[in-house]
Motif scaffolding. Structure first.
Motif, short mmCIF file in Angstrom:
data_model
loop_
_atom_site.label_atom_id
_atom_site.label_comp_id
_atom_site.label_asym_id
_atom_site.label_seq_id
_atom_site.Cartn_x
_atom_site.Cartn_y
_atom_site.Cartn_z
N THR A 154 -2.71 5.63 0.04
CA THR A 154 -1.51 4.86 -0.54
C THR A 154 -1.79 3.67 -0.97
OG1 THR A 154 0.07 6.09 1.03
CG2 THR A 154 0.77 4.44 -0.15
N ALA B 252 -4.63 2.49 -1.97
CA ALA B 252 -5.42 2.60 -3.28
C ALA B 252 -4.47 3.00 -4.55
CB ALA B 252 -6.52 3.77 -3.12
N LEU B 253 -3.52 3.76 -4.36
CA LEU B 253 -2.63 3.92 -5.43
C LEU B 253 -1.84 2.69 -5.81
CD1 LEU B 253 -1.39 7.62 -4.38
CD2 LEU B 253 -3.06 6.86 -6.17
N SER C 104 -2.88 -0.42 -5.24
CA SER C 104 -3.80 -1.34 -5.94
C SER C 104 -3.92 -0.93 -7.40
CB SER C 104 -5.25 -1.63 -5.28
OG SER C 104 -5.75 -0.14 -5.23
N ARG C 105 -4.07 0.22 -7.78
CA ARG C 105 -4.15 0.83 -9.03
C ARG C 105 -2.85 0.32 -9.89
NH1 ARG C 105 -8.95 1.09 -11.19
NH2 ARG C 105 -8.28 2.51 -12.85
N THR C 106 -1.62 0.54 -9.44
CA THR C 106 -0.55 0.30 -10.11
C THR C 106 0.06 -0.95 -10.23
OG1 THR C 106 0.74 1.31 -8.14
CG2 THR C 106 0.33 2.96 -9.55
N PRO D 182 -1.71 -4.26 -9.49
CA PRO D 182 -3.08 -4.90 -9.29
C PRO D 182 -2.75 -6.51 -8.85
CG PRO D 182 -3.19 -4.23 -11.42
CD PRO D 182 -1.74 -3.98 -10.96
#
Length: 252
Positions: free
Chosen positions: A192, A194-195, A197-199, A201
């Motif tokens: 979660t 990781a998702l 941090s991608r969406t 930043p």
């Protein structure tokens, strides 16, 4: 009279060694006077049941039998230690995934450095051990050990090497099964993050990650606690089974 005293000492060696090593009985919070009283009480009870033969042992024979009783008591105590170690390993695995692994503290009750979840798992296991009267079955197996392996027995045809390997594999299986629910929760929380941090930043995942995993682990601890206690309860009958199988492997 001398024969009875020799038999009593041999019985006392096996029982005292076991109670000194076995978790629950060997806990430092358990008074030493109570341990000694329990050892003498069990030894007198066993002596009245086995009906020793009127044979006086020589000094060399008595020392050899004493060493044999010491090793048997250590082996039985080690089997019980392994099952509590499996519970502690499960807690250590959870700590490693959650982020508590660097916060290990010295636990004076067990004499080693223990992890946070490891201590929780351990004390849950100790509570179940006494509340479920598992200690009664352990003492019963200890007393029955004198039927499987008499005091006079000096030759052993088998040492249960296959059973030892099977026991160690089962211990690691138990540790993984007890830890896997919290490990899955920790891995899902990392996924979660990781998702996120991608969406988004802008969010500092390193600052948010550790408190989030700790909070989730504590929350899910309450949800998984009944299942955890049930799983730990199912481990102790296997401990009694392995104790009896070990004794049967030593009997002629």
């Amino acid at each position: 009279m001398i024969e009875d005293f020799q038999y009593f000492l041999l019985i006392l060696i096996r029982i005292t060694t076991f109670l000194t090593l076995s978790p629950g009985f060997s806990n430092k919070a358990f008074p030493n006077v109570s341990k000694l009283a329990l050892s003498f009480a069990l030894s007198f009870s066993v002596l009245s049941v086995i009906e020793p033969e009127p044979i006086s042992f020589t000094v060399i024979t008595f020392l050899f039998l004493g060493v044999k009783e010491l090793f048997i008591g250590m082996a039985l105590g080690y089997i019980t230690i392994l099952f509590f170690t499996a519970v502690d390993i499960a807690g250590t695995l959870v700590d490693f995934q959650v982020g508590f692994s660097m916060g290990q503290l010295y636990d004076p009750s067990i004499g080693v450095s223990a992890s946070n979840f490891g201590r929780i798992y351990y004390w849950i296991a100790i509570g179940i051990f006494f509340i479920s009267n598992i200690h009664h079955y352990v003492i019963r197996s200890l007393v029955q050990s004198f039927e499987y392996v008499p005091l006079e027995q000096t030759n052993f045809t088998q040492f249960g090497v296959e059973g030892i390997v099977k026991l160690f594999s089962y211990i690691f299986e138990v540790a993984i099964n007890l830890a896997i629910p919290f490990v899955i929760v920790a891995l899902l929380s990392e996924l979660t993050l990781a998702l996120i941090s991608r969406t988004v930043p802008q969010i500092n995942v390193l600052v948010l990650g550790i408190p989030m995993k700790i909070l989730l682990s504590l929350v899910f601890m309450f949800f998984f606690l009944p299942m955890l206690m049930e799983n730990i309860s199912g481990v102790f009958p296997e401990m009694i089974k392995y104790m009896n199988e070990f004794l049967q492997s030593l009997s002629n």
